[in-house]
Design a protein around this motif. Sequence first.
Motif, short mmCIF file in Angstrom:
data_model
loop_
_atom_site.label_atom_id
_atom_site.label_comp_id
_atom_site.label_asym_id
_atom_site.label_seq_id
_atom_site.Cartn_x
_atom_site.Cartn_y
_atom_site.Cartn_z
N VAL A 158 -7.45 4.87 -0.24
CA VAL A 158 -7.14 4.31 1.07
C VAL A 158 -6.87 5.46 2.04
CG1 VAL A 158 -5.59 2.84 2.41
CG2 VAL A 158 -6.16 2.23 0.05
N LYS A 159 -7.50 5.40 3.20
CA LYS A 159 -7.27 6.41 4.24
C LYS A 159 -7.00 5.71 5.57
CE LYS A 159 -10.05 10.16 2.24
NZ LYS A 159 -11.14 11.14 2.47
N LEU A 160 -6.08 6.28 6.33
CA LEU A 160 -5.77 5.80 7.67
C LEU A 160 -6.33 6.81 8.66
CD1 LEU A 160 -2.06 4.65 7.16
CD2 LEU A 160 -4.19 3.42 6.67
N THR A 215 -1.06 11.29 10.29
CA THR A 215 0.10 11.73 9.51
C THR A 215 1.00 10.54 9.21
OG1 THR A 215 1.34 12.24 11.52
CG2 THR A 215 0.04 14.01 10.55
N ASP A 216 1.91 10.70 8.26
CA ASP A 216 2.84 9.62 7.91
C ASP A 216 3.59 9.16 9.15
OD1 ASP A 216 1.99 9.91 5.37
OD2 ASP A 216 3.94 10.37 4.49
N GLY A 217 3.69 7.84 9.30
CA GLY A 217 4.40 7.27 10.43
C GLY A 217 3.48 6.94 11.59
N GLU A 218 2.30 7.56 11.66
CA GLU A 218 1.35 7.27 12.73
C GLU A 218 0.45 6.09 12.32
OE1 GLU A 218 0.34 11.22 15.27
OE2 GLU A 218 -0.62 11.09 13.31
N THR A 219 0.03 5.34 13.32
CA THR A 219 -0.84 4.19 13.07
C THR A 219 -2.31 4.61 13.10
OG1 THR A 219 0.74 2.58 13.95
CG2 THR A 219 -1.57 1.94 13.94
N GLY A 220 -3.07 4.14 12.12
CA GLY A 220 -4.49 4.43 12.06
C GLY A 220 -5.27 3.25 11.54
N ARG A 221 -6.59 3.34 11.66
CA ARG A 221 -7.47 2.30 11.11
C ARG A 221 -7.52 2.44 9.59
NH1 ARG A 221 -13.19 2.81 13.46
NH2 ARG A 221 -13.45 0.73 12.58
N ILE A 222 -7.47 1.31 8.89
CA ILE A 222 -7.41 1.33 7.43
C ILE A 222 -8.83 1.27 6.85
CG2 ILE A 222 -6.52 0.18 5.37
CD1 ILE A 222 -4.31 -0.99 7.11
N VAL A 250 1.86 4.63 7.01
CA VAL A 250 2.57 4.91 5.75
C VAL A 250 3.96 5.42 6.08
CG1 VAL A 250 2.60 6.26 3.62
CG2 VAL A 250 0.42 5.46 4.56
N ARG A 251 4.95 4.88 5.36
CA ARG A 251 6.33 5.34 5.54
C ARG A 251 7.01 5.38 4.18
NH1 ARG A 251 8.21 1.52 8.57
NH2 ARG A 251 9.55 0.47 7.06
N ASP A 252 7.55 6.53 3.84
CA ASP A 252 8.26 6.71 2.55
C ASP A 252 7.38 6.30 1.37
OD1 ASP A 252 10.52 7.57 3.95
OD2 ASP A 252 11.30 5.52 4.13
N GLY A 253 6.09 6.60 1.47
CA GLY A 253 5.18 6.31 0.37
C GLY A 253 4.64 4.90 0.32
N LEU A 254 5.14 4.01 1.18
CA LEU A 254 4.67 2.62 1.21
C LEU A 254 3.75 2.40 2.41
CD1 LEU A 254 7.99 0.68 0.41
CD2 LEU A 254 6.09 1.16 -1.15
N TYR A 255 2.78 1.50 2.24
CA TYR A 255 1.82 1.18 3.29
C TYR A 255 2.29 -0.07 4.04
CZ TYR A 255 -1.57 4.57 1.51
OH TYR A 255 -2.21 5.73 1.14
N PHE A 256 2.03 -0.08 5.36
CA PHE A 256 2.41 -1.20 6.21
C PHE A 256 1.23 -1.58 7.11
CE2 PHE A 256 6.24 0.92 4.99
CZ PHE A 256 7.17 -0.09 4.79
N ILE A 257 1.09 -2.87 7.38
CA ILE A 257 0.02 -3.36 8.24
C ILE A 257 0.59 -3.61 9.63
CG2 ILE A 257 -1.83 -5.04 8.49
CD1 ILE A 257 -1.83 -3.33 5.88
N ASP A 258 -0.06 -3.03 10.65
CA ASP A 258 0.43 -3.17 12.02
C ASP A 258 -0.34 -4.20 12.83
OD1 ASP A 258 2.31 -1.15 11.57
OD2 ASP A 258 0.87 0.42 12.07
#
Length: 529
Positions: A363-365, A374-381, A413-421
């Motif tokens: 999986v890449k953002l 980078t971690d914390g930034e929103t990107g296309r999944i 991604v935050r603290d190793g977990l993925y989130f959907i925005d």
Amino acid sequence: MGINLATVGVVMAKRGMLTPGPPHRQARQLYTLARWGFGLAGELRQAAARSPKRVAIVDDQRGRVTYGELLDRSMRTSEALRAKGFRPGDKLGLLARNHVGAVEIMTGASAIGVDLVLLNTGLSGGQLAGVVEEQGVTGVIHDDEFDAAVSELPDTLPVIRESDWVADVDATPVPETVDKPNKNGRTIILTSGTTGTPKGAPRKTPSGFGPLVTVIDRIPLRAEDTILISAPIFHTWGYAAMQLSFALRATIILQRKFDPQVAKDTLEREQCDAMFAVPVMLQRMMELPSDPGGKARRPRLRVVATSGSAYPHGFTQRFMDEYGDVLYNLYGSTEASWVCIATPADLRRDADTAGTPPLGTIVKLLDEDGREVTDGETGRIFAGNELVFDGYTSGQTKDFVDGLVSTGDMGHVRDGLYFIDGRDDDMIVSGGENVYPIEVESLLVEHPAVREVSVFGVPDPEFGQRLAAFIALRDGESLTEDEVKEHVKANRARHVVPREVHFVDELPRNATGKILARELRERITEPQA
């Protein structure tokens, strides 16, 4: 993206799939898999070869059917389809709910090279006719209850009612064998079509144990589990549940229509090990009144596996407080299959997480220029695994980058977990500010008066776009438009406050539980000046 053989062996042993059995049955099981492969017809045959007397399906109308009996019926179905003139490469449409007859047709068609188009039971007559034409369907078998919907299909198209089809299969002798076709029939699953016309996505046939191991490594299903499949088997998640169940020689419980009380009673009565559902089904189960006498037992559930849509904020933890730490949520799509899986531990850490990518999954953002964020930034999944689709039946496809397919969602991604925005086309620009509707939905659904909510952007002559909110309230609760706006204003930035609020009895959903945004958009008339 592959999984090495040592890992495959370890996971299968851990899940009870390598338990010794009668040598002749094990040999027949392996031979069957080698000959028929890992499609639905092959998985049924390997299960019947190893455990012919084990109950395969508990049907709410036809009772208990063993794997041996199910294979016999599947072979009869293959013969009956041939007698009706179906040949390899033809496309058979199936409009059916969850029942053993639908499974017989799925496995029987595949075994003779007939492509199966799984039709959504929520389609209107006009939509059904459009899908049948677009997919090149050459015949349709349907549950009797859909007589009205199929009445709009062309008179020249062969259309068979379930009751008539069952009679045909009953009258067909069991053939001594069904010769394997040069190419197994494909299963074509329709996308949800929540914002437009459903598209056909052929489902890949696994080339080995990899996809099975990917899922059961993260979701602890075991051989010979008893599994209630409430998710519709005509869609990706319910279909995948059926494939997994056959591979595990599980006992599958099917019910034509989901009823939260019936499902809850079934879990207890059958002492199910696992349940496959879509999130709204669990929401409806949690809305049931508490047992006044306190006599209801918690089922012995080890797994409740869901997919298809996001949960309201905080719901996952409330569910696990009631049923135990058994909830696993798979984030994926018809095109990408699986992307991430959230375990109970993940959901306890953060109720809103999509989890992490399982074995053999990349999986890449990516930002607008195709660079990883980078971690914390929103990107296309973008995601890749063994079952990423090759394109729609129409010849169209989705965006691909280095073999990874776009899910159509944004995430971080935050603290190793993925989130959907939210969806990548959901973000709106209102008055020059970027706005994600999910930010407002997550806030409003926490309000004690709100049962469910949908927020999306609509055209606005002054701001370019504006947010509209549709809210269904809990029984006995009240809320005004001004109160909703004040609540958002007090907890979020001013530019995300919805400019209009609509109250409805319930949100329109398709058969897989997804909210039909297009129906809500149709209720908004002219843009407000």
